[in-house]
Write a protein that holds these residues in place. Structure first.
Motif, PDB file in Angstrom:
ATOM      1  N   UNK A  20       0.730  -1.282  -0.097  1.00 48.10           N
ATOM      2  CA  UNK A  20       0.038  -0.033  -0.174  1.00 48.10           C
ATOM      3  C   UNK A  20       0.761   1.389   0.027  1.00 48.10           C
ATOM      4  N   UNK A  21       1.837   1.204   0.966  1.00 53.55           N
ATOM      5  CA  UNK A  21       2.882   2.339   0.976  1.00 53.55           C
ATOM      6  C   UNK A  21       3.525   2.668  -0.356  1.00 53.55           C
ATOM      7  N   UNK A  22       3.945   1.607  -1.027  1.00 56.49           N
ATOM      8  CA  UNK A  22       4.722   1.638  -2.213  1.00 56.49           C
ATOM      9  C   UNK A  22       3.937   2.224  -3.286  1.00 56.49           C
ATOM     10  N   UNK A  23       2.672   2.076  -3.390  1.00 57.30           N
ATOM     11  CA  UNK A  23       1.993   2.215  -4.301  1.00 57.30           C
ATOM     12  C   UNK A  23       1.905   3.890  -4.701  1.00 57.30           C
ATOM     13  N   UNK A  24       1.801   4.365  -5.846  1.00 59.96           N
ATOM     14  CA  UNK A  24       1.933   5.692  -6.202  1.00 59.96           C
ATOM     15  C   UNK A  24       0.464   6.334  -6.208  1.00 59.96           C
ATOM     16  N   UNK A 221      13.542   4.619  -8.268  1.00 58.77           N
ATOM     17  CA  UNK A 221      14.822   5.605  -8.732  1.00 58.77           C
ATOM     18  C   UNK A 221      16.006   4.585  -8.922  1.00 58.77           C
ATOM     19  N   UNK A 222      17.123   5.035  -9.624  1.00 57.26           N
ATOM     20  CA  UNK A 222      18.278   4.231  -9.811  1.00 57.26           C
ATOM     21  C   UNK A 222      18.963   3.670  -8.469  1.00 57.26           C
ATOM     22  N   UNK A 223      18.639   4.607  -7.431  1.00 55.67           N
ATOM     23  CA  UNK A 223      19.182   4.376  -6.076  1.00 55.67           C
ATOM     24  C   UNK A 223      18.864   3.120  -5.659  1.00 55.67           C
ATOM     25  N   UNK A 224      17.714   2.400  -5.912  1.00 55.76           N
ATOM     26  CA  UNK A 224      17.327   1.073  -5.589  1.00 55.76           C
ATOM     27  C   UNK A 224      18.264   0.012  -6.223  1.00 55.76           C
ATOM     28  N   UNK A 225      18.483   0.262  -7.579  1.00 54.30           N
ATOM     29  CA  UNK A 225      19.296  -0.732  -8.149  1.00 54.30           C
ATOM     30  C   UNK A 225      20.702  -0.668  -7.910  1.00 54.30           C
ATOM     31  N   UNK A 267      12.903  -1.985   2.413  1.00 53.39           N
ATOM     32  CA  UNK A 267      13.263  -0.770   2.979  1.00 53.39           C
ATOM     33  C   UNK A 267      13.695  -0.088   1.866  1.00 53.39           C
ATOM     34  N   UNK A 268      14.533  -0.498   1.067  1.00 55.25           N
ATOM     35  CA  UNK A 268      15.208   0.144   0.047  1.00 55.25           C
ATOM     36  C   UNK A 268      14.140   0.541  -1.339  1.00 55.25           C
ATOM     37  N   UNK A 269      13.208  -0.522  -1.357  1.00 55.91           N
ATOM     38  CA  UNK A 269      12.388  -0.212  -2.300  1.00 55.91           C
ATOM     39  C   UNK A 269      11.361   1.143  -1.844  1.00 55.91           C
ATOM     40  N   UNK A 270      10.681   1.066  -0.532  1.00 55.91           N
ATOM     41  CA  UNK A 270      10.071   2.131  -0.003  1.00 55.91           C
ATOM     42  C   UNK A 270      10.933   3.723  -0.032  1.00 55.91           C
ATOM     43  N   UNK A 271      11.975   3.577   0.263  1.00 55.68           N
ATOM     44  CA  UNK A 271      12.759   4.845   0.131  1.00 55.68           C
ATOM     45  C   UNK A 271      13.228   5.319  -1.330  1.00 55.68           C
ATOM     46  N   UNK A 272      12.960   4.475  -2.241  1.00 54.04           N
ATOM     47  CA  UNK A 272      13.423   4.723  -3.505  1.00 54.04           C
ATOM     48  C   UNK A 272      12.512   4.673  -4.423  1.00 54.04           C
ATOM     49  N   UNK A 273      10.985   4.643  -4.105  1.00 52.16           N
ATOM     50  CA  UNK A 273       9.968   4.693  -4.773  1.00 52.16           C
ATOM     51  C   UNK A 273       9.932   5.963  -5.952  1.00 52.16           C
ATOM     52  N   UNK A 274       9.371   5.683  -6.924  1.00 56.47           N
ATOM     53  CA  UNK A 274       9.782   6.982  -8.022  1.00 56.47           C
ATOM     54  C   UNK A 274       8.524   7.879  -7.824  1.00 56.47           C
ATOM     55  N   UNK A 275       7.360   7.496  -7.472  1.00 54.06           N
ATOM     56  CA  UNK A 275       6.386   8.460  -7.402  1.00 54.06           C
ATOM     57  C   UNK A 275       5.912   8.514  -5.766  1.00 54.06           C
ATOM     58  N   UNK A 276       6.502   9.828  -5.250  1.00 48.23           N
ATOM     59  CA  UNK A 276       6.324  10.046  -3.830  1.00 48.23           C
ATOM     60  C   UNK A 276       4.843  10.692  -3.701  1.00 48.23           C
ATOM     61  N   UNK A 277       3.994  10.149  -2.685  1.00 44.23           N
ATOM     62  CA  UNK A 277       2.841  10.626  -2.581  1.00 44.23           C
ATOM     63  C   UNK A 277       2.596  10.635  -1.055  1.00 44.23           C
ATOM     64  N   UNK A 278       3.740  11.183  -0.292  1.00 38.78           N
ATOM     65  CA  UNK A 278       3.585  11.205   1.058  1.00 38.78           C
ATOM     66  C   UNK A 278       3.539  10.073   1.935  1.00 38.78           C
ATOM     67  N   UNK A 279       4.000   8.753   1.221  1.00 39.34           N
ATOM     68  CA  UNK A 279       3.862   7.639   1.844  1.00 39.34           C
ATOM     69  C   UNK A 279       5.316   7.160   2.494  1.00 39.34           C
TER      70      UNK A 279
END
Length: 296
Positions: A20-24, A221-225, A267-279
């Motif tokens: 849910x949090x990862x979703x844009x 983002x590329x940060x996750x990769x 953790x890495x997925x959530x902090x590097x999600x491409x579309x930030x929506x406050x999650x």
């Protein structure tokens, strides 16, 4: 709580929250609570039916002989009644409180776990692949609860969770082979030990490949990769050692690291999600909860 396998159910809920949090899409606390409750109750129902069906076999395994139905702490009628009630309330919560797509995924997962995976454990090693689908769907349900649709991000989450099941479970099952054999379960580690090790390595490599593909799919983002390379590389190394050594020591190391690997990847997925929506603010707390639940 014992009938529901509460630790496993808690992990299911946590991965749902992560999806849910990862979703844009916009964060709605009410929807998050409803999808968590609905998914949790559906998981409780699935685990209750699973234990009801496997009492004769659980009684033969050291790992499961202390389960509540084996010890006759609850009656079979209690188990089935609780499962029906939890399943009905859980799926109703998902349908009326979240959306039809999430409810459909929950119902499919319930049927897959109880009617396909559970009986297949005594028939074919394909049960591991079916069980991995069951483990991959909760974060997808979190995603669809937030966005109302399936998209590439949901498929990436499903792929990562699906692939993770193999190094995790294959390593776990390696040291439980006498138990599984005694109970008559058709597990890779028992009937196809070489395949068990190859599959663990294969899907560990797949996790690394999917992680590198995430920014190309415009999901992170590329940060996750970049950041996920050492986390995934060590998983691949341990899976390779398990493949080469095929002993208890290497399987334990792989299993224990898998408990750390999943929350680290989340953790890495959530902090590097491409579309930030406050999650993103909840990323660390959710992933930390995953880690605590896995280690428990």
């Amino acid at each position: 709580m014992r009938l529901s396998k509460i630790r496993l159910t808690s992990l299911v809920v946590i991965t749902t929250v992560s999806g849910y949090i990862f979703a844009p899409a916009a964060f709605d606390p009410t929807t998050l609570v409803l999808v968590s409750v609905g998914t949790g109750l559906t998981s409780c129902a699935a685990n209750s039916i699973n234990q009801f069906l496997e009492v004769p076999f659980d009684a033969q395994m050291a790992r499961t002989k202390s389960r509540v139905l084996v010890l006759q702490g609850l009656s079979p009628l209690h188990s089935v009644g609780f499962a029906l009630g939890a399943g009905a309330v859980g799926l109703s919560t998902l349908y009326f409180g979240v959306n039809g797509l999430t409810c459909t995924l929950g119902a499919a997962n319930l049927l897959l776990y109880t009617c396909v995976y559970t009986p297949m454990k005594r028939i074919s090693i394909l049960n591991t692949w079916i069980g991995s689908i069951v483990g991959a769907l909760p974060p997808v349900m979190g995603w669809t609860a937030c966005t109302g649709e399936l998209s590439i991000g949901a498929l990436l989450l499903a792929g990562l969770l699906y692939a993770w099941q193999f190094p995790h479970f294959n390593a776990l099952s390696w040291n439980l082979r006498p138990d599984y054999s005694r109970a008559g379960y058709r597990m890779m580690s028992v009937t196809h030990p070489a395949l068990c090790r190859r599959v663990a390595l294969r899907y560990s490599v797949a996790i690394m490949a999917m992680s590198c593909a995430a920014p190309l799919l415009n999901v992170t983002t590329w940060t996750f990769a970049v950041d996920s390379v050492p986390v995934n590389a060590y998983l691949v190394y341990l899976a390779w050692r398990f493949y080469k050594d095929s002993d208890s020591k290497s399987s334990r190391k792989l299993f224990r690291y898998s408990l750390i690997h999943l929350p680290a990847l989340l953790i890495l997925l959530l902090i590097s999600k491409k579309h930030s929506s406050g999650n993103n603010a909840a990323a660390s707390s959710v992933a930390g909860a995953v880690n605590a639940e896995q280690l428990s």
